[in-house]
Design a protein around this motif. Sequence first.
Motif, PDB file in Angstrom:
ATOM      1  N   ASP A 110     -13.409  18.447   8.107  1.00 23.10           N
ATOM      2  CA  ASP A 110     -14.474  18.213   7.201  1.00 23.10           C
ATOM      3  C   ASP A 110     -14.035  17.392   5.828  1.00 23.10           C
ATOM      4  O   ASP A 110     -14.709  17.391   4.818  1.00 23.10           O
ATOM      5  CB  ASP A 110     -15.307  19.420   6.780  1.00 23.10           C
ATOM      6  N   GLY A 111     -12.869  17.135   5.707  1.00 23.45           N
ATOM      7  CA  GLY A 111     -12.311  16.503   4.341  1.00 23.45           C
ATOM      8  C   GLY A 111     -11.555  17.581   3.437  1.00 23.45           C
ATOM      9  O   GLY A 111     -11.253  17.299   2.504  1.00 23.45           O
ATOM     10  N   THR A 112     -11.819  19.047   4.038  1.00 23.40           N
ATOM     11  CA  THR A 112     -11.360  19.814   2.938  1.00 23.40           C
ATOM     12  C   THR A 112      -9.661  19.940   3.036  1.00 23.40           C
ATOM     13  O   THR A 112      -9.102  19.646   4.112  1.00 23.40           O
ATOM     14  CB  THR A 112     -11.677  21.219   3.428  1.00 23.40           C
ATOM     15  N   GLN A 113      -8.794  19.875   2.079  1.00 16.54           N
ATOM     16  CA  GLN A 113      -7.287  19.849   2.076  1.00 16.54           C
ATOM     17  C   GLN A 113      -6.712  21.178   2.551  1.00 16.54           C
ATOM     18  O   GLN A 113      -6.999  22.307   1.922  1.00 16.54           O
ATOM     19  CB  GLN A 113      -6.763  19.427   0.718  1.00 16.54           C
ATOM     20  N   ILE A 114      -6.012  21.121   3.735  1.00 18.47           N
ATOM     21  CA  ILE A 114      -5.376  22.399   4.023  1.00 18.47           C
ATOM     22  C   ILE A 114      -4.205  22.738   3.434  1.00 18.47           C
ATOM     23  O   ILE A 114      -3.737  23.827   3.306  1.00 18.47           O
ATOM     24  CB  ILE A 114      -5.438  22.175   5.669  1.00 18.47           C
ATOM     25  N   GLN A 148      -7.572  17.520  12.432  1.00 15.88           N
ATOM     26  CA  GLN A 148      -7.070  17.414  11.035  1.00 15.88           C
ATOM     27  C   GLN A 148      -6.326  15.917  10.799  1.00 15.88           C
ATOM     28  O   GLN A 148      -6.289  15.160  11.883  1.00 15.88           O
ATOM     29  CB  GLN A 148      -5.982  18.237  10.808  1.00 15.88           C
ATOM     30  N   TRP A 197      -5.656  17.438   5.840  1.00 17.80           N
ATOM     31  CA  TRP A 197      -6.934  17.630   5.435  1.00 17.80           C
ATOM     32  C   TRP A 197      -7.804  18.124   7.075  1.00 17.80           C
ATOM     33  O   TRP A 197      -7.087  17.718   7.948  1.00 17.80           O
ATOM     34  CB  TRP A 197      -7.865  16.110   5.056  1.00 17.80           C
TER      35      TRP A 197
END
Length: 467
Positions: free
Chosen positions: A84-88, A124, A81
């Motif tokens: 900002d908490g977005t899954q990469i 991350q 992630w």
Amino acid sequence: MSNAVTHSLRKRLLWFVLAAILGVAVLQAGTVYRSALQQADAMFDEHLRQMARSLRSGVPFALPLDEAEAEDRFEVYVQIWGPDGTQIFRSTHSALPPRAVLGFSDVEAHGNRYRVYTLQTALQTVQIAQNLDARSARARALAVRAVLPFVMLTPLLMLAVWWVISRSLAPIERARRQVAGRRADDLSPLAAEGLPDEVRPLVDELNLLFGRVRGAFEAQKHFVADAAHELRSPLTALKLQAQALRRNGGTPAEHEAGIARLNQGIDRAIRLVEQLLALAREEAAGTGGMASPGQGAAAVPVDLQEVIKLAVADVLPHALHKQIDLGMLSGNPQQLEQQPLQVTGQAEALRVLLRNLLDNAVKYTPDGGRVDVSLASRDGGAELSVEDSGPGIAEHDRERVFDRFFRAEQGGSTADAAPPTGSGLGLAIVHAIAGRHGAVLELGRSERLGGLRVDVRFPAAPGFSTI
């Protein structure tokens, strides 16, 4: 028939040693197995940690997550992630929940359990997971591989111990076969070569026992041969006297004289048989053989004054017939009454000892002579002495008079002295009884009466024991 429970030393030793080896092997294998599982678990955790650290700088371009590696069910699942908490990034077939707990944790999702490690950096958050079932299977495989040497070596160790114990006990089995294959009359020593130090003393004692039994058998054979020889002459004489008495056609006085001679011969034969039986009992008791009930009695304190009274009473009729002065000589009778001298032994056997000494003294003392018995305390023990006014025993015969059937020459005998008529067993019986009571016999010349003096010295603590 004995109902005692028996057991095999070899089987018992093998059972305990092999059981101990097996128990230790199982305990050690369990310890190694648990330690291997713990080490494998720690190794897998460290693997997860290292992979997470390698991914913290960015998403790798090539991860070992293809379908071929997933077939062994040891696949690694990755989720990344952003700040900002977005899954990469997310691995194929990943069933991990969209949440993260920093550090190590166990997660259950869709019926499966996972070991998860989460690492967070400024850029991350990286999450690495393994299937716990696959991980546990791999850890167990490694643990079994670590335990396998114990499983293989334990039977070999038990076989080696069985061989060593069997070889170590082989000399005992050889000695057993040697004894079992012997004849009843074979009392030769057992071979002690090759025996262990723990068993050698037992074999040595058995050899000593064989030697004593062999000596007892030899003495018994000689005794039977001597007894047969000694009995042949008086029995032959009795037979001849009986035949002469039957053919005798003389006067009644001559007939009565023949009967008297026959009775005297019978009395001598009875006396010889009694002494033979007495000697056999004493020698059997002294060598561990079968003794009569009287001889097998326990040792008790015995008052020697009472023994003297009884023995003198036994011989007194014979002494009165020859007009011999027989009695006890004591320097201080009041002291003996206040402090009687006692020895540990058997009263009846001591009575036989003294009676034989007195009987010999009366027999070889001329009519009208004197026989004295004395009792004194010496060196903490008791000394019993018998003196007579007879011819005594020649000095060169004093060492042999204790042998069976030996008749000594009369030292200083005169022309009118009566020839010896004994059986040669009296002093042999005395010697046997004295030996059983730890007493010492000494023959010498009486300074007071001029004849023989026999001293019987009892120790303060006689080494007497019934067998």
